[in-house]
Enzyme design. Structure first.
Site, PDB file in Angstrom:
ATOM      1  N   LYS A  87       5.037  -8.342  11.670  1.00 50.79           N
ATOM      2  CA  LYS A  87       5.357  -8.418  10.247  1.00 50.79           C
ATOM      3  C   LYS A  87       5.014  -7.082   9.621  1.00 50.79           C
ATOM      4  O   LYS A  87       3.920  -6.550   9.821  1.00 50.79           O
ATOM      5  CB  LYS A  87       4.512  -9.532   9.603  1.00 50.79           C
ATOM      6  CG  LYS A  87       4.788  -9.726   8.130  1.00 50.79           C
ATOM      7  CD  LYS A  87       5.913 -10.705   7.900  1.00 50.79           C
ATOM      8  CE  LYS A  87       6.503 -10.630   6.517  1.00 50.79           C
ATOM      9  NZ  LYS A  87       7.594  -9.651   6.341  1.00 50.79           N
ATOM     10  N   GLN A 108      -0.993  -2.080   9.605  1.00 53.01           N
ATOM     11  CA  GLN A 108      -0.501  -3.423   9.300  1.00 53.01           C
ATOM     12  C   GLN A 108      -1.184  -4.492  10.158  1.00 53.01           C
ATOM     13  O   GLN A 108      -1.376  -5.620   9.701  1.00 53.01           O
ATOM     14  CB  GLN A 108       1.013  -3.439   9.531  1.00 53.01           C
ATOM     15  CG  GLN A 108       1.760  -4.542   8.824  1.00 53.01           C
ATOM     16  CD  GLN A 108       2.059  -4.227   7.365  1.00 53.01           C
ATOM     17  OE1 GLN A 108       2.503  -3.136   7.060  1.00 53.01           O
ATOM     18  NE2 GLN A 108       1.814  -5.183   6.494  1.00 53.01           N
ATOM     19  N   LYS A 111      -4.488  -5.231   8.352  1.00 50.81           N
ATOM     20  CA  LYS A 111      -4.206  -5.760   7.023  1.00 50.81           C
ATOM     21  C   LYS A 111      -3.741  -7.218   7.125  1.00 50.81           C
ATOM     22  O   LYS A 111      -4.220  -8.095   6.414  1.00 50.81           O
ATOM     23  CB  LYS A 111      -3.100  -4.905   6.388  1.00 50.81           C
ATOM     24  CG  LYS A 111      -2.739  -5.292   4.983  1.00 50.81           C
ATOM     25  CD  LYS A 111      -1.480  -4.583   4.517  1.00 50.81           C
ATOM     26  CE  LYS A 111      -1.594  -3.080   4.652  1.00 50.81           C
ATOM     27  NZ  LYS A 111      -0.490  -2.376   3.962  1.00 50.81           N
ATOM     28  N   LYS A 123       6.289  -2.331  11.775  1.00 54.08           N
ATOM     29  CA  LYS A 123       6.821  -1.485  10.696  1.00 54.08           C
ATOM     30  C   LYS A 123       8.104  -0.858  11.220  1.00 54.08           C
ATOM     31  O   LYS A 123       8.294  -0.732  12.422  1.00 54.08           O
ATOM     32  CB  LYS A 123       5.812  -0.386  10.342  1.00 54.08           C
ATOM     33  CG  LYS A 123       6.026   0.235   8.984  1.00 54.08           C
ATOM     34  CD  LYS A 123       5.408  -0.586   7.856  1.00 54.08           C
ATOM     35  CE  LYS A 123       5.817  -0.072   6.509  1.00 54.08           C
ATOM     36  NZ  LYS A 123       5.084  -0.740   5.421  1.00 54.08           N
ATOM     37  N   GLY A 162      10.367  -5.089   2.682  1.00 58.10           N
ATOM     38  CA  GLY A 162      10.673  -3.789   2.080  1.00 58.10           C
ATOM     39  C   GLY A 162       9.488  -2.844   2.144  1.00 58.10           C
ATOM     40  O   GLY A 162       8.381  -3.222   2.512  1.00 58.10           O
ATOM     41  N   ASP A 163       9.725  -1.624   1.808  1.00 61.63           N
ATOM     42  CA  ASP A 163       8.682  -0.600   1.636  1.00 61.63           C
ATOM     43  C   ASP A 163       9.357   0.504   0.825  1.00 61.63           C
ATOM     44  O   ASP A 163      10.361   0.236   0.129  1.00 61.63           O
ATOM     45  CB  ASP A 163       8.176  -0.093   2.997  1.00 61.63           C
ATOM     46  CG  ASP A 163       6.928   0.785   2.905  1.00 61.63           C
ATOM     47  OD1 ASP A 163       5.832   0.257   2.702  1.00 61.63           O
ATOM     48  OD2 ASP A 163       7.050   2.033   3.011  1.00 61.63           O
ATOM     49  N   THR A 206       2.197  -6.788  -4.430  1.00 66.40           N
ATOM     50  CA  THR A 206       1.349  -5.687  -3.947  1.00 66.40           C
ATOM     51  C   THR A 206       0.577  -5.070  -5.106  1.00 66.40           C
ATOM     52  O   THR A 206      -0.641  -4.848  -5.026  1.00 66.40           O
ATOM     53  CB  THR A 206       2.197  -4.635  -3.221  1.00 66.40           C
ATOM     54  OG1 THR A 206       2.984  -5.298  -2.235  1.00 66.40           O
ATOM     55  CG2 THR A 206       1.328  -3.594  -2.552  1.00 66.40           C
ATOM     56  N   ASN A 237       8.015  -0.008  -6.875  1.00 67.93           N
ATOM     57  CA  ASN A 237       7.617  -1.407  -6.903  1.00 67.93           C
ATOM     58  C   ASN A 237       6.115  -1.595  -7.110  1.00 67.93           C
ATOM     59  O   ASN A 237       5.688  -2.316  -8.017  1.00 67.93           O
ATOM     60  CB  ASN A 237       8.093  -2.062  -5.586  1.00 67.93           C
ATOM     61  CG  ASN A 237       7.573  -3.460  -5.425  1.00 67.93           C
ATOM     62  OD1 ASN A 237       6.576  -3.690  -4.759  1.00 67.93           O
ATOM     63  ND2 ASN A 237       8.219  -4.411  -6.077  1.00 67.93           N
ATOM     64  N   SER A 385       4.461 -12.171   1.330  1.00 71.23           N
ATOM     65  CA  SER A 385       5.550 -12.301   2.309  1.00 71.23           C
ATOM     66  C   SER A 385       5.262 -13.477   3.234  1.00 71.23           C
ATOM     67  O   SER A 385       6.164 -14.229   3.604  1.00 71.23           O
ATOM     68  CB  SER A 385       5.677 -11.026   3.148  1.00 71.23           C
ATOM     69  OG  SER A 385       6.442 -10.058   2.477  1.00 71.23           O
TER      70      SER A 385
HETATM   71  P1  NDP Z   1       9.096   2.455  -3.872  1.00 75.25           P
HETATM   72  O1  NDP Z   1      10.146   3.130  -3.092  1.00 75.25           O
HETATM   73  O2  NDP Z   1       9.446   1.316  -4.737  1.00 75.25           O
HETATM   74  O3  NDP Z   1       8.299   3.507  -4.752  1.00 75.25           O
HETATM   75  C1  NDP Z   1       7.689   4.620  -4.175  1.00 75.25           C
HETATM   76  C2  NDP Z   1       7.248   5.540  -5.288  1.00 75.25           C
HETATM   77  O4  NDP Z   1       6.533   6.626  -4.741  1.00 75.25           O
HETATM   78  C3  NDP Z   1       8.431   6.124  -6.026  1.00 75.25           C
HETATM   79  O5  NDP Z   1       8.034   6.393  -7.338  1.00 75.25           O
HETATM   80  C4  NDP Z   1       8.682   7.404  -5.243  1.00 75.25           C
HETATM   81  O6  NDP Z   1       9.350   8.392  -5.984  1.00 75.25           O
HETATM   82  C5  NDP Z   1       7.275   7.837  -4.947  1.00 75.25           C
HETATM   83  N1  NDP Z   1       7.229   8.640  -3.719  1.00 75.25           N
HETATM   84  C6  NDP Z   1       7.763   8.320  -2.516  1.00 75.25           C
HETATM   85  N2  NDP Z   1       7.556   9.302  -1.635  1.00 75.25           N
HETATM   86  C7  NDP Z   1       6.889  10.259  -2.306  1.00 75.25           C
HETATM   87  C8  NDP Z   1       6.388  11.523  -1.944  1.00 75.25           C
HETATM   88  N3  NDP Z   1       6.541  12.007  -0.703  1.00 75.25           N
HETATM   89  N4  NDP Z   1       5.751  12.240  -2.904  1.00 75.25           N
HETATM   90  C9  NDP Z   1       5.584  11.766  -4.147  1.00 75.25           C
HETATM   91  N5  NDP Z   1       6.047  10.566  -4.546  1.00 75.25           N
HETATM   92  C10 NDP Z   1       6.681   9.829  -3.635  1.00 75.25           C
HETATM   93  O7  NDP Z   1       7.988   2.017  -2.780  1.00 75.25           O
HETATM   94  P2  NDP Z   1       6.795   0.998  -2.940  1.00 75.25           P
HETATM   95  O8  NDP Z   1       6.312   0.985  -4.339  1.00 75.25           O
HETATM   96  O9  NDP Z   1       7.194  -0.264  -2.294  1.00 75.25           O
HETATM   97  O10 NDP Z   1       5.690   1.668  -1.997  1.00 75.25           O
HETATM   98  C11 NDP Z   1       4.700   2.571  -2.482  1.00 75.25           C
HETATM   99  C12 NDP Z   1       3.528   2.612  -1.506  1.00 75.25           C
HETATM  100  O11 NDP Z   1       2.974   1.297  -1.373  1.00 75.25           O
HETATM  101  C13 NDP Z   1       3.875   3.053  -0.084  1.00 75.25           C
HETATM  102  O12 NDP Z   1       2.772   3.743   0.462  1.00 75.25           O
HETATM  103  C14 NDP Z   1       4.040   1.721   0.635  1.00 75.25           C
HETATM  104  O13 NDP Z   1       3.851   1.844   2.025  1.00 75.25           O
HETATM  105  C15 NDP Z   1       2.923   0.932  -0.015  1.00 75.25           C
HETATM  106  N6  NDP Z   1       3.034  -0.519   0.102  1.00 75.25           N
HETATM  107  C16 NDP Z   1       4.146  -1.179  -0.372  1.00 75.25           C
HETATM  108  C17 NDP Z   1       4.201  -2.554  -0.271  1.00 75.25           C
HETATM  109  C18 NDP Z   1       5.315  -3.326  -0.876  1.00 75.25           C
HETATM  110  O14 NDP Z   1       5.201  -4.559  -0.910  1.00 75.25           O
HETATM  111  N7  NDP Z   1       6.369  -2.713  -1.381  1.00 75.25           N
HETATM  112  C19 NDP Z   1       3.150  -3.324   0.429  1.00 75.25           C
HETATM  113  C20 NDP Z   1       2.001  -2.549   0.796  1.00 75.25           C
HETATM  114  C21 NDP Z   1       1.978  -1.189   0.660  1.00 75.25           C
HETATM  115  P3  NDP Z   1      10.965   8.464  -6.007  1.00 75.25           P
HETATM  116  O15 NDP Z   1      11.376   7.478  -7.052  1.00 75.25           O
HETATM  117  O16 NDP Z   1      11.227   9.869  -6.359  1.00 75.25           O
HETATM  118  O17 NDP Z   1      11.401   8.086  -4.636  1.00 75.25           O
END
Ligand code: NDP
Length: 453
Positions: A87, A108, A111, A123, A162-163, A206, A237, A385
């Site tokens: 997962k 993961q 976690k 992943k 998603g991620d 999250t 997100n 999830s």
């Molecule tokens: P999203 O794609 O929804 O958002 C990611 C955000 O981070 C966007 O604002 C993006 O900017 C920015 N970003 C991405 N890459 C970079 C970078 N290299 N430098 C600066 N900013 C960056 O992803 P999530 O919100 O889902 O995920 C965010 C984090 O949370 C990740 O580390 C993910 O692994 C972690 N996570 C997510 C979960 C989930 O349920 N979604 C669960 C657990 C952890 P831009 O809009 O320009 O792309």
């Protein structure tokens, strides 16, 4: 002994620095655990856990709107299935490579164990960049990606979510393709739309979970989030719903970012402004820069796309009480960590995975601030999830209140487990050690019971 294990891993896969970083952090926490469990050493549990059970790499060809053929690379890392089906999310971002996905799959495992729901670790993703692509291009890419991935996943085998870069739109296209190929409806992906088996609260989970975890940490000092000034990074997100929950609990969010830059709004990104951000990022798919044009008093600072500042990140250089890194890995370096402390931050709850470099973690631990590592603090997403999988399995759906209550309880339990383990292994309040030890012990016990497989 663990140093030897680590060195042989680096030698075997020298070009995977993020994976090395994630493994090192866990191994450093395990010495005292393994001293109490010599049987895990002789069964080579650590050596087995750091080697994924399976790595799948595949070609993803697709046709863009101008008729050009494009080729991306797809991945799925099936890291560990000792306690349940693999997962973990799918990430679509140009920076994606094998080492990054191996680090994420490795994290993961622990976690998922902490959530108390039977889920193994996995992943996947692709170096495809959904930004700037039309819906039709994203759909064709997702269809091609699933035409290969469908062979390896299933509701009780491997259940992606998603991620970064994979939200409701992408999950919808991926699910539609899987269903057509299998001629079967099943809970094979989570983060689905409500109309076709998704769970209420999954999009929020999250971010909400990272804030619930922060609340639990604050409770240990008799405090809460009321009137706390909070730095949040990202605007996707996790960041959006972390900000929403902080607002609901009386805190004030003053920053957000994307991969192009960050905004600072000292008056606070209140409910109304946050709604505007959600529309900007989720519907118009715009840039956070526009926030500073729209709201007076807010400032914007640009950085290199995909190359967040290596020197220091200006987002972490504001007076505040709490920080919720929610963008990506290694977005807090040692200088940022020092800036946070200097500016009064005494709580960091990681919405993102591994957002703090090892030197930064050391600074937080030395300063004895309330530091919740992603493995524990952001587990609310995968936990919900798990709740989505449970609802799918019984062809039912729970109310918003019920899911939120379960999520909240899971975060309380994760905090309690990590806190108790930190105390048991001689480092009370060190949630890094606590989360690693508690997660590892569950997986190790299951692996021991199942023999050498
Ligand atoms: P999203 O794609 O929804 O958002 C990611 C955000 O981070 C966007 O604002 C993006 O900017 C920015 N970003 C991405 N890459 C970079 C970078 N290299 N430098 C600066 N900013 C960056 O992803 P999530 O919100 O889902 O995920 C965010 C984090 O949370 C990740 O580390 C993910 O692994 C972690 N996570 C997510 C979960 C989930 O349920 N979604 C669960 C657990 C952890 P831009 O809009 O320009 O792309």
């Amino acid at each position: 002994m663990l140093e030897e294990t680590y060195q042989s891993l680096v030698k075997r896969d020298p070009d995977q620095p993020e994976f090395h970083q994630a493994v090192r952090e866990v191994l450093e926490s395990l010495e005292s655990v393994l001293d109490k469990h010599p049987e895990y050493r002789s069964a080579r549990i650590v050596e087995r856990i750091i080697e994924p059970e399976r790595v799948i790499i595949f070609r993803v060809p697709w046709v863009d709107d101008s008729g050009e053929v494009r080729v991306n690379r797809g991945f799925r890392i099936e890291a560990n299935s000792a306690i349940g089906p693999y997962k973990g999310g799918l990430r679509f971002h140009p920076s994606v490579n094998l080492g990054i996905l191996k680090f994420l799959a490795f994290e993961q495992i622990f976690k998922n164990a902490l959530t108390g729901i039977p889920m193994g670790g996995g992943k996947g993703g692709s170096d495809f960049d959904p930004k700037g692509k039309s819906d039709a291009e994203v759909m064709r890419f997702c269809q091609s990606f699933m035409m290969e991935l469908f062979r390896y996943i299933g509701p009780t085998t491997d259940v992606p979510a998603g991620d970064i870069g994979v939200g409701g739109r992408e999950i919808g296209y991926l699910f539609g393709t899987w269903k057509k190929l299998r001629n079967q409806w099943g809970g094979v992906l989570t983060g689905k739309g409500l109309a076709y088996g998704g769970s209420l609260i999954r999009p929020e989970a999250t971010g909400y979970g990272a804030v619930y975890f922060a609340q639990e940490m604050l409770k240990t000092r008799g405090e809460n989030l009321e009137d706390k000034v909070c730095l949040v990074s990202g605007s996707g997100n996790v960041a959006q719903f972390a900000a929403q929950k902080i607002n609901q609990l009386g805190g004030r969010v003053v920053t957000l970012s994307d991969s192009s830059g960050c905004i600072y709004d000292p008056e606070g990104i209140d409910h109304q402004k946050l709604q505007w951000v959600m529309e900007l990022k989720n519907v118009r798919r715009g840039r956070i820069k526009e926030y500073a044009d729209k709201f007076t008093g807010a400032t914007y600072q640009e950085w290199d796309a995909f190359n967040p500042p290596t020197d220091h990140n200006p987002l972490w250089d504001h007076k505040a009480d709490c920080a919720f890194p929610s963008a990506t890995q290694n977005e807090i370096n040692a200088r940022d960590a020092r800036n946070l402390i200097k500016n009064g931050v005494y709580l960091v709850s990681e919405g993102a995975n591994m957002p703090t470099v090892p030197e930064g973690i050391e600074i937080f631990l030395d300063e004895k601030i309330l530091y919740g590592p992603g493995k524990a603090a952001n587990a609310g997403g995968v936990a919900t999830s798990g709740l989505e999988m449970a609802q799918n399995a019984i062809f039912s759906s729970w109310s918003r209140e019920e899911v939120d209550q379960r999520l909240h309880q899971i975060m309380v339990n994760i905090h309690a487990q990590a806190h108790a383990a930190s105390e048991k292994y001689g480092a009370k309040g060190n949630y890094v050690l606590g989360a690693n030890a508690a997660g590892f012990l569950k997986v190790a016990e299951a692996m021991m019971a199942q023999g050498v497989v």
